[in-house]
Design an enzyme around this catalytic site. Structure first.
Site, PDB file in Angstrom:
ATOM      1  N   GLU A  40       1.687   3.471   3.039  1.00 15.44           N
ATOM      2  CA  GLU A  40       2.176   2.849   4.268  1.00 15.44           C
ATOM      3  C   GLU A  40       3.697   2.747   4.144  1.00 15.44           C
ATOM      4  OE1 GLU A  40      -0.099  -0.755   4.654  1.00 15.44           O
ATOM      5  OE2 GLU A  40      -2.006   0.338   4.656  1.00 15.44           O
TER       6      GLU A  40
ATOM      7  N   HIS B 168       3.239  -3.759   6.355  1.00 18.42           N
ATOM      8  CA  HIS B 168       2.139  -2.803   6.200  1.00 18.42           C
ATOM      9  C   HIS B 168       2.147  -1.803   7.358  1.00 18.42           C
ATOM     10  CE1 HIS B 168      -0.523  -4.644   2.984  1.00 18.42           C
ATOM     11  NE2 HIS B 168       0.420  -5.558   3.138  1.00 18.42           N
TER      12      HIS B 168
ATOM     13  N   HIS C 214       0.868  -1.167   0.000  1.00 17.01           N
ATOM     14  CA  HIS C 214       0.000   0.000   0.000  1.00 17.01           C
ATOM     15  C   HIS C 214       0.909   1.222   0.000  1.00 17.01           C
ATOM     16  CE1 HIS C 214      -3.281  -2.680   1.937  1.00 17.01           C
ATOM     17  NE2 HIS C 214      -3.455  -2.616   0.639  1.00 17.01           N
TER      18      HIS C 214
ATOM     19  N   GLU D 146       1.838  -5.451  10.589  1.00 20.38           N
ATOM     20  CA  GLU D 146       1.294  -4.094  10.716  1.00 20.38           C
ATOM     21  C   GLU D 146       2.184  -3.354  11.711  1.00 20.38           C
ATOM     22  OE1 GLU D 146      -1.214  -2.979   8.958  1.00 20.38           O
ATOM     23  OE2 GLU D 146      -2.119  -4.819   8.166  1.00 20.38           O
TER      24      GLU D 146
END
Length: 455
Positions: A118, A245, A115, A334
């Protein structure tokens, strides 16, 4: 022992956690949560490596080419495709023999910036490359990893999205230039796996599902960046991977989609939990239950890990595609509530993740590996390697997920501590079974050469 019954990797891969102003890993948590009286200016560098940066696509390409030239004996740069706008996606390879696969040396990969907005993964992978190169033959950890692993790093999977992203917009730049979310763009072979799991009790298949003839229902136009990853997976016998991410603090593992019966466990659920915990427990606070790792709207993540579908479903995600169609075990990381941190704060993310990046990479060296040959000593590719766990029953059974030998006949199967029966199968050859192969905690067993005779 950790809360999942696993041991965090060697102290060799750890930093001091004493509470003092000289500990940048500790400060990376303290400063993130609160203010501090410590002078952390020294933490904005790591052994002369500058950490506070946002790196443009042009700068990134220049860095990769510079490092390739400066460290030419241990690096290679391979283009694996292009973005929608024609930006080259570079696989930066680090190894003591970077140009070719060495039998019995596992292939590992990190993928960042899927992404585009990110950016933490993108920047800390740049730091990781530089740290490994600077410290090779100087630092025991760096030297061990480079000498014993072929490391692949795709710093940015979505350079077009990155070029559009800004620091105050949660969505701008997330998608690629065609406005497609790349982490929803892979074929959803999870639904094929669930069909085969439910087909006959105790007999199922969750590996290399693209070869079964069963077609996922979500087939769509695959983006250039997606196609590049799919080709990349066929080029190398990857064993372990992580996809970086932002937007939360958690290590997420397959499956990302639940079946109609609500199931979302893979046959390797325990192994995936271990791999995720290796990362979260090595992070400066991902696993400690502090408020710092609970972003707005998130539930609490015990031990800093979660099964993907238990969090929220992601049909067409990359981590599940790795597991469903190749030998590669991938998890999704994440790495922060803020997707696009300010440049002055980037040092914190490096120190939060430095140990975790190294420990997770080292986790590629667990389980069993070996070489399979015919009666003339020639390596046999495409041998199906299946394990049975003698400790207890898995649901689905561990035997549902097999791996295949590579072109040279070598194979790698990630496993936790225990005794396993290992079966080797290849059409037109006699099946070979090895009983009670003992695997010790956080170690890899190199099995004796497996000889297979023609029927």
């Amino acid at each position: 022992m950790g809360p999942l019954g696993v041991v965090v990797f060697l102290s060799l891969f750890s930093l001091s956690t004493s509470e003092n102003c000289s500990d940048c890993k500790l400060l990376s948590k303290t400063v993130y949560i609160n203010a501090t009286d410590c002078d952390y200016l020294k933490c904005t560098e790591d052994e002369g490596m500058k950490l506070n940066h946002h790196t443009s696509n042009e700068e990134l390409e220049a860095y990769l080419k510079h490092w390739r030239t400066s460290y030419n004996e241990i690096t290679a740069v391979k283009p694996i495709g292009k973005s929608v706008k024609g930006v080259i996606l570079y696989d930066f390879i680090i190894s003591d023999n970077p140009e070719q696969h060495e039998p019995l040396e596992p292939e590992f990969k990190y993928v960042g910036n899927m992404h585009g907005n990110e950016v933490v993964g993108r920047e800390i992978l740049i730091n990781l490359i530089e740290w490994l190169l600077r410290n090779y033959k100087k630092n025991e950890t760096a030297t061990y990893l480079v000498d014993n692993t072929r490391i692949h790093i795709l710093v940015s999977m979505n350079p077009d999205g990155y070029a559009e992203s800004v620091d105050n917009n949660w969505l701008k730049g997330r998608e690629n230039a065609n406005k497609v979310d790349l982490n929803r763009n892979f074929p959803n072979y999870d639904e094929v796996a669930y069909k085969l799991i439910d087909l006959v009790k105790g007999q199922c298949r969750t590996h290399h599902l693209q070869e079964t003839g069963l077609v996922p229902s979500n087939l769509q136009k695959e983006q250039p960046e997606t196609k590049a990853i799919m080709r990349w997976l066929k080029m190398y016998p990857f064993v372990l991977s992580a996809n970086l991410h932002g937007g939360s603090f958690v290590a997420n593992y397959p499956y990302d989609v639940g079946s109609y019966r609500g199931k979302s466990k893979t046959p390797d659920d325990e192994l995936f939990r271990h791999l995720a915990f290796v990362y979260s427990s090595s992070h400066s606070f991902m696993s400690d239950g502090s408020k710092a790792n609970q972003c707005a709207g998130d539930k609490a993540f015990p031990d800093g890990i979660t099964n993907g579908a238990d969090w929220y479903p992601v049909p067409g995600g990359m981590q599940d595609y790795n597991y469903d169609t190749s030998n590669c075990y991938e998890i999704t990381l994440e790495l922060g509530c803020i997707k696009y941190p300010k440049k002055k704060d980037m040092w914190m993310y490096w120190y939060q993740n430095k140990d975790a990046l190294l420990n997770f990479m080292n986790a590629v060296h667990i389980g069993i590996k070996g070489i399979i040959v015919d009666e003339n000593g020639n390596g046999l590719p495409d041998v199906k390697v299946t394990v049975e766990d003698n400790r207890y029953d898995h649901n689905p059974a561990m035997s549902c997920h097999s791996v295949y030998s590579a072109e040279d006949g070598d194979f790698f199967r990630l496993l936790l501590e225990g005794d396993y029966d290992v079966t080797f199968e290849l059409p037109f050859y006699k099946t070979v079974v090895k009983r009670k192969v003992n695997v010790k905690s956080n170690d890899v067993v190199t099995m004796d050469t497996i000889f297979m005779e023609r029927e």
